[in-house]
Design a protein around this motif. Sequence first.
Motif, PDB file in Angstrom:
ATOM      1  N   LEU A  69      -2.807  -0.336  -5.014  1.00  0.00           N
ATOM      2  CA  LEU A  69      -3.721  -0.275  -5.868  1.00  0.00           C
ATOM      3  C   LEU A  69      -3.633   0.844  -7.130  1.00  0.00           C
ATOM      4  N   GLN A  70      -3.182   1.853  -6.619  1.00  0.00           N
ATOM      5  CA  GLN A  70      -2.946   2.866  -7.358  1.00  0.00           C
ATOM      6  C   GLN A  70      -1.656   3.094  -8.037  1.00  0.00           C
ATOM      7  N   PRO A  71      -1.542   3.742  -9.263  1.00  0.00           N
ATOM      8  CA  PRO A  71      -0.188   3.975  -9.946  1.00  0.00           C
ATOM      9  C   PRO A  71       0.575   4.577  -9.139  1.00  0.00           C
TER      10      PRO A  71
ATOM     11  N   ASP B 274       1.459   0.368   4.884  1.00  0.00           N
ATOM     12  CA  ASP B 274       0.591   1.571   5.539  1.00  0.00           C
ATOM     13  C   ASP B 274      -0.814   1.556   4.839  1.00  0.00           C
ATOM     14  N   GLY B 275      -1.422   0.735   4.399  1.00  0.00           N
ATOM     15  CA  GLY B 275      -2.718   0.355   4.019  1.00  0.00           C
ATOM     16  C   GLY B 275      -3.877   0.969   4.590  1.00  0.00           C
ATOM     17  N   ALA B 276      -4.539   1.818   3.995  1.00  0.00           N
ATOM     18  CA  ALA B 276      -5.729   2.511   4.499  1.00  0.00           C
ATOM     19  C   ALA B 276      -6.705   2.291   3.381  1.00  0.00           C
ATOM     20  N   PRO B 277      -8.058   2.257   3.768  1.00  0.00           N
ATOM     21  CA  PRO B 277      -9.142   2.157   2.761  1.00  0.00           C
ATOM     22  C   PRO B 277      -9.293   3.583   2.675  1.00  0.00           C
TER      23      PRO B 277
ATOM     24  N   ALA C 157       2.709  -2.613  10.369  1.00  0.00           N
ATOM     25  CA  ALA C 157       1.649  -2.415   9.652  1.00  0.00           C
ATOM     26  C   ALA C 157       0.606  -1.395  10.413  1.00  0.00           C
ATOM     27  N   LYS C 158       0.102  -0.456   9.805  1.00  0.00           N
ATOM     28  CA  LYS C 158      -0.894   0.318  10.247  1.00  0.00           C
ATOM     29  C   LYS C 158      -2.238  -0.330  10.614  1.00  0.00           C
ATOM     30  N   ILE C 159      -2.649   0.085  12.043  1.00  0.00           N
ATOM     31  CA  ILE C 159      -3.648  -0.427  12.293  1.00  0.00           C
ATOM     32  C   ILE C 159      -4.804   0.494  12.743  1.00  0.00           C
TER      33      ILE C 159
ATOM     34  N   CYS D 102       0.947  -1.311  -0.018  1.00  0.00           N
ATOM     35  CA  CYS D 102      -0.041  -0.066  -0.130  1.00  0.00           C
ATOM     36  C   CYS D 102       0.775   1.323   0.128  1.00  0.00           C
ATOM     37  N   ALA D 103       1.688   1.316  -0.890  1.00  0.00           N
ATOM     38  CA  ALA D 103       2.851   2.297  -1.100  1.00  0.00           C
ATOM     39  C   ALA D 103       2.665   3.604  -1.489  1.00  0.00           C
ATOM     40  N   ALA D 104       1.590   3.851  -2.550  1.00  0.00           N
ATOM     41  CA  ALA D 104       1.381   4.988  -3.093  1.00  0.00           C
ATOM     42  C   ALA D 104       0.970   6.229  -2.134  1.00  0.00           C
ATOM     43  N   PRO D 105       1.357   7.474  -2.362  1.00  0.00           N
ATOM     44  CA  PRO D 105       2.331   7.913  -3.630  1.00  0.00           C
ATOM     45  C   PRO D 105       3.803   7.589  -3.215  1.00  0.00           C
ATOM     46  N   GLY D 106       4.289   7.148  -2.273  1.00  0.00           N
ATOM     47  CA  GLY D 106       5.534   6.531  -2.272  1.00  0.00           C
ATOM     48  C   GLY D 106       6.636   7.215  -1.305  1.00  0.00           C
ATOM     49  N   SER D 107       6.088   7.866  -0.252  1.00  0.00           N
ATOM     50  CA  SER D 107       7.008   8.314   0.627  1.00  0.00           C
ATOM     51  C   SER D 107       7.672   7.494   1.576  1.00  0.00           C
ATOM     52  N   TRP D 108       7.054   6.261   1.893  1.00  0.00           N
ATOM     53  CA  TRP D 108       7.895   5.217   2.686  1.00  0.00           C
ATOM     54  C   TRP D 108       8.810   4.680   1.836  1.00  0.00           C
TER      55      TRP D 108
END
Length: 373
Positions: A120-122, A171-174, A210-212, A49-55
Amino acid sequence: MGKSSKDKRDAYYRLAKEQGWRARSAFKLLQLDEEFNLFEGVTRVVDLCAAPGSWSQVLSRVLIKGERVGRAGWEDKQAKEKLALAAERTSGGVQVDNVREDVTPVLKPRENVRIVAIDLQPMSPLEGITTLRADITHPSTIPLLLKALDPETFDPTAVQASQPVDLVISDGAPDVTGLHDLDIYVQSQLIWAALNLALCVLKPGGSFVAKIFRGKDVDLLYAQLKIVFERVRVAKPRSSRASSVEAFVVCTGFNPPQGFKASLDNPLGAGTRLERSPSMKTERTQPYRVTRPDGIIELELGSEDEDEGEDIRWIAPFLACGDLSAYDADASYHLPKDHVVLDPVQPPTAPPYKKALEMRKAAGGAYGKTKLG
Ligand code: SAM
């Protein structure tokens, strides 16, 4: 809200632009690293869940370029100002640059670094990072990831990496709806997917971050993680707003039960209940590990009817992290009169709201005839 008002209300948003980070989230990873030394000896990483990519930028700068980021990097300006002020009051001045250099760790580029980022995002390209556009909750993403990690030795039938990785971060978040229970549920599905991917690629001793969202039943997650990791802690970086339920699980010392095999269809044996041996019924300090005939290890946390009144919860230690001199994410800061508002480093390439805006425009504005969604 004016542009400079956002700079004032969100010091990390402003700082991210000043320092070239694509998102303010970079500071969360940097502050987690400050506390847990996440990057020590690490060369192979998966960023979910990396976009836009700061991590991924942080990984690229630290591991590939060997840059000095983190406390000494991003707080330098603030720290120097404070030191200069203190020095002026006491001895009438000091060469602040020298003071900081003494305590600054010098890093070197590392060899054989492999970093794979998925979203999911480019995501706009980053030096040295392999990016995949995929859904981490879909089983077809696992072979994609394994191939990206080891293109030369990739075996399409394998479910485990031939050369495992040191660290998996997520860092996934819906898209948050504001309905807390629903948001927490969707978030928990992302963590579950991230954990399943981590089980396929982590090396023994590896780490998972992971983000929770801290909801009512989050201790169930801690107990599940405790089965496969030696240490599970929960951390709240200073750059994460205190008003948000967001926190991060930091799991270190990956140590799956003996005979554990990752499975695409049935991760961690979820959904199947098995008989426990009588000896297991007496063990209450840890969740159970049950080996099924097919070799898959199932996680078992006991049932309320069998253990009436007995508390099987395991609470993970909680740590606030980030140096106290770091900015407070909930505070507004005074900006100098000559403050220049910078543009974001990397505007979103295909934000989900873009289609909604187009539809609204086509419908003739916010109160047009076409309903969204
Ligand atoms: N760590 C990122 C950074 O530093 O730039 C920020 C991540 S952002 C908070 C959350 C990301 O999760 C979004 O880019 C979103 O597209 C991604 N995401 C949400 N659900 C996903 C899924 N099922 N598979 C892959 N990515 C997902």
